[in-house]
Every structure is written in C-alpha cells, then in structure tokens.
Write a protein that holds these residues in place. Structure first.
Motif, short mmCIF file in Angstrom:
data_model
loop_
_atom_site.label_atom_id
_atom_site.label_comp_id
_atom_site.label_asym_id
_atom_site.label_seq_id
_atom_site.Cartn_x
_atom_site.Cartn_y
_atom_site.Cartn_z
N THR A 365 0.84 -1.20 0.00
CA THR A 365 0.00 0.00 0.00
C THR A 365 0.87 1.25 0.00
O THR A 365 2.00 1.26 0.52
CB THR A 365 -0.92 0.04 1.24
N GLY A 366 0.33 2.31 -0.59
CA GLY A 366 1.03 3.58 -0.56
C GLY A 366 1.17 4.13 0.85
O GLY A 366 2.18 4.77 1.19
N SER A 367 0.17 3.86 1.69
CA SER A 367 0.24 4.36 3.07
C SER A 367 1.44 3.75 3.80
O SER A 367 2.20 4.48 4.47
CB SER A 367 -1.06 4.06 3.82
N LEU A 368 1.65 2.44 3.68
CA LEU A 368 2.79 1.82 4.35
C LEU A 368 4.09 2.39 3.81
O LEU A 368 5.03 2.68 4.58
CB LEU A 368 2.76 0.30 4.16
N ARG A 369 4.17 2.56 2.50
CA ARG A 369 5.40 3.11 1.92
C ARG A 369 5.71 4.49 2.50
O ARG A 369 6.84 4.77 2.88
CB ARG A 369 5.26 3.19 0.40
N HIS A 370 4.67 5.32 2.60
CA HIS A 370 4.88 6.67 3.12
C HIS A 370 5.13 6.66 4.63
O HIS A 370 5.89 7.50 5.13
CB HIS A 370 3.68 7.55 2.78
N PHE A 371 4.52 5.74 5.35
CA PHE A 371 4.79 5.65 6.78
C PHE A 371 6.28 5.37 7.01
O PHE A 371 6.91 5.96 7.89
CB PHE A 371 3.97 4.53 7.42
N ALA A 372 6.84 4.47 6.22
CA ALA A 372 8.26 4.16 6.35
C ALA A 372 9.12 5.37 6.01
O ALA A 372 10.13 5.63 6.67
CB ALA A 372 8.63 2.97 5.46
N GLU A 373 8.71 6.12 4.99
CA GLU A 373 9.46 7.33 4.63
C GLU A 373 9.44 8.34 5.77
O GLU A 373 10.47 8.98 6.07
CB GLU A 373 8.86 7.94 3.36
N ILE A 374 8.30 8.49 6.42
CA ILE A 374 8.22 9.40 7.55
C ILE A 374 9.12 8.92 8.69
O ILE A 374 9.88 9.70 9.28
CB ILE A 374 6.77 9.53 8.03
N ALA A 375 9.04 7.64 9.01
CA ALA A 375 9.86 7.10 10.10
C ALA A 375 11.35 7.21 9.79
O ALA A 375 12.17 7.41 10.70
CB ALA A 375 9.48 5.64 10.35
N LEU A 376 11.70 7.11 8.52
CA LEU A 376 13.11 7.21 8.11
C LEU A 376 13.57 8.66 7.94
O LEU A 376 14.75 8.92 7.75
CB LEU A 376 13.33 6.46 6.79
N GLY A 377 12.61 9.60 7.98
CA GLY A 377 12.97 11.00 7.83
C GLY A 377 13.14 11.45 6.42
O GLY A 377 13.66 12.55 6.17
#
Length: 383
Positions: A365-377
């Motif tokens: 999902t796009g949401s999971l991909r973006h969640f990881a991007e947020i967590a990674l900064g």
C-alpha cells in the motif's frame, strides 16, 4: 438554532453510526488501568539498597534513568528479580533490563495460570480460561521476543520491540485503537489491525527502503482500549487515561537518549490518545505524529495540539467506515475536527492501495510506503 439542531442530531448519530458499522457490537464500559505498576507498594517498602527506591508514582523517567545509571549490574539484576512487574514497566529503566524483568513476570504468571488450570476445585470455565492465559504467556516467552511492558491487570497491556532499539538510528512507535489488549495484541485475524502486525510490517518496509539504516519499531498497547463501539469509543475518557501513560512512556524512551526521536503512528481511537498526549511533547521526544483511520484528535487544528512534532493525517480510503462518523465534539461525544480536512492543517499522507479501516499497514500500500518514509525522515518522498 437550525445549525445547533443539526449538531445535536450529529452527536446522537455518532454512536449510532459507529455501533452499526462493520457488524461491531456495542461495547460495555471499561475500567481504565491507571497509576503506577503492579507491585509498587512492595517496591517502595524494599530497603535492601539501604536507600529509597524511586517512587513509581512520582519519579520522572529521567530520575529513574539516573537511578539505574549508578547501579552496578548485580544490583540491577537483583531489583529485576525482586520486583519484575515494577522494573518491567518503570519508564526510564534500561531497556534490556525491562526485557529481563518482563520475562520473569511472564514466567511467574504462566506458572500461576498453569496451577489454576490444573486445580480441580475450580469451575471448568475458570480452568479453561487459565489454560488459555498460560498458553498466551508461553507464546510471549518465545525466544527472541522483546517484551518492553507487561501488565496483567484488567484485560492485560503489552509493549514489544521489533528490531534492535539500542542500535537503531530510526525508530517508530505504533499506538492501536479499540479492542486491543493482551489477547488481541498479535492475533492472526486482521493482523494489520493489530499493534504487532502493524509494527512488524512497518519495520520490514523501513528495512526494504533503507537496508543500511538500523531501525526499530515498538508496538505499544499500554492503555485500556474501548471494547466494541459504544460510549467508550465516542468519548475521551479512556483516551485521557491512555494519553498520560503514553506521555510517560515516550518520556522514558527520550530519557534513554535514542539516536533519533520516534515517529508515532496512531490508528483509529489511538489517534484520540495521541492527540491528547501530543500537547507539550517536543521534537526531542517525538519527531512525528501520524493519524490514520482517525475519528478526530480532540483538537480543532494541528496547531492546537501545541506540539513540536510534525503532524500528519492519512487520507481515508473509500472503504474505511470511520469516514461515516460525524466529526464533532459536543457534550463529551465525538472527537472533533477531521484531521484530513484542509482546515485542520496536518500534512497529508496518501493511502493508495489501502482498503478498509485496518489495512493501512498492509504490504504494497502507498500508506505503508509513506509511513516508512516518515519514520526514516525522508519527508520529501511523501507526496
């Protein structure tokens, strides 16, 4: 007057819509577990170090961290053995020592329930229940599990670390919503709606995107959640109690000086908890607060949260029933403004590919991909 009547109708509909959605049953009122960890009285009365131990009810996580910092390993292990439920849940305690203490506490609870399951003087339903609990504790004691918090009171509360927290340079915390407790923490049904499933999926995606960046995620089910969808889910009573516990938990992580403050992902009713907890949190304690499947955050705008963290809201997919819940707050009912609305002012997170209320952490999902991007900064990648 007309607008007021419409608001009253919406308030009345809040619980009706929620209770009639997705086949969920209206839940009974829950008693929130609050205050210091179980066993605090015995801890306070213990003078084997010939000086007072930090009071779990009043000592700050930083004071707890300073207390343990001057103890040698022998004294630390002694305290964990003497008071496992306190040490395992005392924010500011070194994380490896909390793992150790919680293994001791889980082992003791497992043996207690095994004895009850074998006690023929107990009614059959109590023996059956004891056997189920013993099996659950046995699974939590499996090699490699890192239990950061364990409280058997009420329906049971739990927190688990995925990854190596001490070595991690990017971290996250997952805060779940209704119907989560010891029994449902890592259930296999609807697994991406459980804290364990969400945390595992997020860590896997962070590792996929940045394999050379050490990462860790905590699944935190450290508060009493609503059961079903009823007045508990439509009011902030349990969220207020949970917010105090989440605040202290996050302050405990900050007191141990991690490499980077975590991003906190708040699902459903968990976003109500996070909205109340966010007030006063600064960027040193939390980098980001991300709401998903949110009924509201008990604030009229992102700025009203008064937090130094970045505030994000995940776009709801069309199949998420939470979108049919009125966004209002009146006479204690409802949780306020829609965090995804333009007026709220949160940074928006796309959720392409997600389906339903509990699918935002599903792989692909796009949401999971973006969640990881947020967590990674890597914020620029979140479009």
């Amino acid at each position: 007057m007309r607008r007021f009547k419409r608001t009253l109708v919406a308030a009345a509909l809040t619980t009706t819509v929620m209770a009639g959605t997705a086949g969920w049953a209206v839940g009974g009122e829950q008693t929130a577990v609050t205050g210091p960890p179980a066993g605090a009285a015995a801890w306070r009365a213990d003078h084997f170090l010939h000086r007072p131990l930090p009071d779990p009810a009043t000592a700050t996580p930083r004071e707890v961290a300073r207390f343990f910092a001057v103890l040698d390993d022998t004294r630390r292990h002694d305290l964990a053995a003497r008071h496992p439920l306190v040490v395992g849940n005392l924010d500011g305690t070194p994380i490896p020592l909390r793992y150790e203490a919680n293994r001791l506490a889980l082992t003791a609870e497992r043996e207690r329930e095994r004895a009850r399951a074998a006690d023929r003087l107990l009614p059959a339903h109590e023996r059956e229940r004891a056997g189920e609990l013993a099996g659950r504790y046995e699974r939590l004691l499996a090699p490699g599990r890192q239990i950061l918090a364990f409280d058997p009171r009420g329906r049971g509360q739990l927190a688990e670390v995925y990854g190596d927290w001490a070595a991690a340079r990017r971290t996250a915390v997952v805060v779940p919503g209704s119907d989560i407790d010891l029994a449902s923490f890592d259930r296999t049904k609807d697994r991406f709606g459980t804290p364990a499933g969400m945390a595992r999926s997020l860590l896997a995606e962070m590792t996929r995107q940045a394999p050379d960046t050490p990462a860790a995620v905590i699944a935190w089910a450290g508060y009493t959640t609503p059961v079903g969808v009823g007045l508990d889910a439509a009011t902030g009573r349990l969220a207020e109690a949970g917010a105090a516990r989440l605040d202290r938990f996050l302050a405990g992580l900050s007191a141990l000086a991690p490499a980077a403050p975590p991003a906190v992902f708040c699902h459903s009713y968990g976003s109500v908890v996070c909205g109340l907890a966010a007030r006063g949190l600064d960027g040193a304690e939390v980098a980001d607060v991300v709401a998903l499947g949110s009924p509201g955050m008990r604030a009229d705008s992102a700025s009203a949260l008064h937090t130094g963290a970045r505030v994000w809201a995940t776009r709801r997919n069309a199949a998420d029933w939470i979108g049919r819940v009125p966004h209002l707050r009146l006479f204690g009912l409802g949780h306020g403004a829609d965090p995804t609305s333009p007026d709220f002012g949160a940074r928006l997170v796309p959720s392409d590919g997600a389906h339903g209320h509990s699918d935002y952490f599903a792989p692909g999902t796009g949401s999971l991909r973006h969640f990881a991007e947020i967590a990674l900064g890597t914020y620029a990648a979140v479009s």
